[in-house]
Design an enzyme around this catalytic site. Structure first.
Site, mmCIF file in Angstrom:
data_model
loop_
_atom_site.group_PDB
_atom_site.id
_atom_site.type_symbol
_atom_site.label_atom_id
_atom_site.label_comp_id
_atom_site.label_asym_id
_atom_site.label_seq_id
_atom_site.Cartn_x
_atom_site.Cartn_y
_atom_site.Cartn_z
ATOM 1 N N ARG A 37 1.469 -1.258 -0.204
ATOM 2 C CA ARG A 37 0.634 -0.279 -0.024
ATOM 3 C C ARG A 37 0.871 1.232 0.338
ATOM 4 O O ARG A 37 1.957 1.140 1.039
ATOM 5 C CB ARG A 37 -0.407 0.078 1.383
ATOM 6 C CG ARG A 37 -1.998 1.552 1.757
ATOM 7 C CD ARG A 37 -2.351 0.919 2.958
ATOM 8 N NE ARG A 37 -3.553 0.249 2.595
ATOM 9 C CZ ARG A 37 -4.573 -0.460 4.316
ATOM 10 N NH1 ARG A 37 -3.809 0.111 5.175
ATOM 11 N NH2 ARG A 37 -4.691 -1.413 4.052
ATOM 12 N N ARG A 71 -3.105 4.867 17.998
ATOM 13 C CA ARG A 71 -4.277 3.742 17.260
ATOM 14 C C ARG A 71 -3.900 4.146 14.960
ATOM 15 O O ARG A 71 -2.783 5.241 15.229
ATOM 16 C CB ARG A 71 -5.094 4.153 16.636
ATOM 17 C CG ARG A 71 -6.420 2.143 16.615
ATOM 18 C CD ARG A 71 -6.626 1.170 17.131
ATOM 19 N NE ARG A 71 -6.882 0.270 17.087
ATOM 20 C CZ ARG A 71 -6.881 -0.548 15.899
ATOM 21 N NH1 ARG A 71 -6.293 0.003 14.961
ATOM 22 N NH2 ARG A 71 -7.892 -1.513 16.057
ATOM 23 N N LYS A 72 -4.763 3.380 14.641
ATOM 24 C CA LYS A 72 -4.415 4.286 12.918
ATOM 25 C C LYS A 72 -5.307 5.809 12.793
ATOM 26 O O LYS A 72 -5.960 6.275 13.584
ATOM 27 C CB LYS A 72 -5.330 3.743 11.766
ATOM 28 C CG LYS A 72 -6.815 3.541 12.100
ATOM 29 C CD LYS A 72 -6.900 2.606 11.630
ATOM 30 C CE LYS A 72 -7.315 3.164 9.600
ATOM 31 N NZ LYS A 72 -8.470 1.821 8.870
ATOM 32 N N GLY A 88 -16.283 -6.728 4.007
ATOM 33 C CA GLY A 88 -16.275 -8.627 4.624
ATOM 34 C C GLY A 88 -16.217 -8.381 6.184
ATOM 35 O O GLY A 88 -16.462 -9.472 6.295
ATOM 36 N N CYS A 112 -14.009 -1.033 6.419
ATOM 37 C CA CYS A 112 -12.940 -0.782 4.849
ATOM 38 C C CYS A 112 -13.788 -0.133 3.897
ATOM 39 O O CYS A 112 -13.345 1.406 3.405
ATOM 40 C CB CYS A 112 -11.626 -1.316 5.028
ATOM 41 S SG CYS A 112 -10.687 -2.089 6.007
ATOM 42 N N GLY A 113 -15.389 -1.148 3.655
ATOM 43 C CA GLY A 113 -15.652 -0.127 2.307
ATOM 44 C C GLY A 113 -17.095 0.548 3.324
ATOM 45 O O GLY A 113 -17.883 0.985 2.160
#
Ligand code: SRM
Ligand code: SF4
Length: 499
Positions: free
Chosen positions: A53, A167-168, A423, A428-429
């Protein structure tokens, strides 16, 4: 980071994979620590292969970059492919460890970096995909997203002061009324706003998704002039780094810190980390509250006379090497070589001259990447799912495509319907921003046997009245989905069944 900065990656890459994978330390390097270099080992579904990525500020990809990434994946044959991600970024697949040092060099040559793109790092800075070309834009977001990216990864050398966040962390800069950047779901969002005649940004903070909690960003009651965009990002990040909780990973995103301190205290901690005072927010930002979000597919005039941009649909964001090469070549032939990636996993080709439009529209690649996708296909988004992602509960991309095709055959709709698939509950989607969202879960079939299923979300909004959708139905077996979604389309979106 040490592996990158001190070039220890060469040594790791020259060790046989099985040898590295035979020790606990080696396993941890492969599966976790390499994510700091943007390398994600796909142990469960693609053993020995990595997803890579990048940082692609504002989703702008040059022809050299696109060709280079395509050339990397083509050497991996059927293991290699690429995705446009929900943060207007590229991801490539099939990478093997021994090739990493040469790939890192190749990336540098085309001005790309994979640094700090996973784990507790800042993700790709998102901007307006039409930046600099849109006649209706408020501000060109590219200089800001680029400056943010340069700071975040220290111009490709690595910025170790912000590589161990709790965290992110996500950031975006908004450039148009369309809010293509999804400011309400970023940890920090810059909203263009004038104060005393000066251009700058009001700040929103704390938007995020996680399995246990999703929150929309809230105003920080702060405004920064445009030249302080990086300084305030640094101050917010350092506040989060210094004060954020590092315990239960379900409670570590920045909004948890904002809740703990209260927004005023959080703001004063940010101010302490800046040189000078932080201004209060401008009364109003420059975003129109009545703007209807535009469709970017097809041909549109740019602000530059005689130039056009063309939005293309990339089915569920997936591309093969040959398609990437072809897209980059088309962009070179008809435009300036540049591609713009969008958070809906699509691609825009800018800078096409009037006299070249007809020929462009006849290119065979447009039968696959349509400039006029159907109302159901156009905004279809799907995360990676179980084909490659070890966290997935269900397969997403192929299933999203199949259901959409079945709906196209059986239903008539009169307006675009944004369907998102994800999923697992990590989202993430981004199912919570979709008109209809499908989140993978385990369900029970008619014989009470466990099977792949989805929780269905409804009513997410993007643009002027952005807000998050709610769960409508839970645990629907995927194999029974068609009639359920047909019914939702009729009931909530005025669709009609075809004869
Ligand atoms: Fe994500 C973890 C894929 C956008 C929330 N995400 C993962 C991992 C890295 C898990 C893993 O190690 O396998 C997935 C890699 C799968 C693969 O092989 O591709 C993954 N996330 C993606 C992408 C590729 C989805 C896509 O198909 O487009 C997106 C990459 C964006 C990028 O270029 O950086 C992606 N992920 C998002 C978003 C959307 C966004 O940023 O707008 C979210 C929700 C928003 C947010 O984070 O606030 C998101 N991903 C997560 C989470 C849950 C975070 C949390 O706070 O709980 C995880 C798991 C984690 O971090 O523990 C995760
Ligand atoms: Fe993987 Fe879950 Fe993210 Fe999809 S939502 S990419 S399955 S972590």
């Amino acid at each position: 980071m040490k592996m990158f900065i001190e070039n220890e990656i060469e040594q790791l890459a020259s060790t046989p994979f099985d040898t590295v994978d035979s020790t606990k330390h080696g396993k941890d390097d492969i599966d976790t620590r390499l994510k700091w270099l943007g390398l994600f080992h796909r142990r469960k579904h693609h053993y020995g292969k990595f997803m890579m990525r990048f940082k692609l500020p504002n989703g702008v990809s040059s022809a050299a970059q696109t060709h280079y990434l395509a050339s990397v994946i083509e050497q991996y044959g059927k293991d290699g492919c690429a995705d446009v991600t929900t943060r207007q970024n590229w991801q490539i697949r099939g990478v093997v460890l021994q090739d990493v040092p040469s790939i890192l060099k190749g990336l540098e040559q085309v001005g790309l970096s994979s640094l700090q793109s996973g784990m507790d790092n800042v993700r790709n800075p998102v901007g307006n995909p039409l930046a600099g070309i849109d006649p209706d834009e408020i501000i060109d977001t590219r200089p800001y997203t680029e400056a943010l990216s340069d700071y975040i990864i220290n111009n490709g050398k690595g910025n170790t002061s912000i590589t161990n966040l709790p965290r992110k962390w996500n950031v975006c800069v908004v450039g148009s009324h369309d809010l293509y950047e999804h400011p309400h779901i970023n940890d920090l969002a810059y909203m263009p706003a004038l104060k005393e005649g000066r251009m700058g940004f009001n700040l929103l903070v704390g938007g995020f998704f996680s399995p246990k909690r999703c929150a929309e960003a809230v105003p920080l009651d702060a405004w920064v002039p445009e030249e302080e965009v990086v300084a305030v990002c640094k101050a917010v990040l350092e506040t989060y780094r210094d004060l954020g909780t590092r315990g239960n990973r379900q409670k570590c995103r920045m909004m948890w810190l904002i809740d703990e301190l209260g927004i005023e205290e959080f703001r004063s901690e940010v101010e302490k980390r800046m040189v000078g005072k932080l201004s209060r927010a401008a009364n109003k930002d420059l975003i129109s509250q009545t703007w209807e979000r535009r469709n970017y597919f097809g041909v549109h005039p740019q602000k530059q006379k005689g130039l056009y941009y063309i939005g293309l649909h990339i089915p569920v964001g997936r591309l093969q090497a040959s398609e990437m090469h072809e897209l980059a070549s088309l962009a070179e032939l008809y435009g300036t070589g540049e591609l713009r990636l969008t958070v809906e996993q699509n691609i825009i080709v800018p800078n096409v001259q009037t006299e070249k439009l007809d020929a462009f529209m006849k290119e065979p690649l447009l039968t696959r990447f349509s400039a006029s996708p159907s109302l159901l296909q156009a905004n279809l988004v799907a995360c990676t799912g179980s084909q490659f992602c070890g966290m997935a509960i269900i397969e997403t991309k192929a299933r999203a495509q199949k259901l959409t095709e079945d709906l196209e055959k059986t239903m008539e709709v009169t307006r675009p319907i944004r369907m998102h698939w994800t999923g697992c509950p990590n989202s993430c989607g981004q199912v919570q921003v979709a008109d209809i969202g499908f989140m993978g879960c385990m369900a029970r079939d008619e014989n009470k046997k466990p099977c792949e299923g989805v929780d269905i979300f409804l009513g997410g909004r993007v643009g002027a009245d952005s807000h998050l959708g709610d769960m409508l139905l839970s645990g629907i077996p995927c194999k029974n989905l068609l009639p359920v979604v047909q019914e939702i389309l009729v009931e909530h979106f005025g669709a009609k069944r075809k004869a």
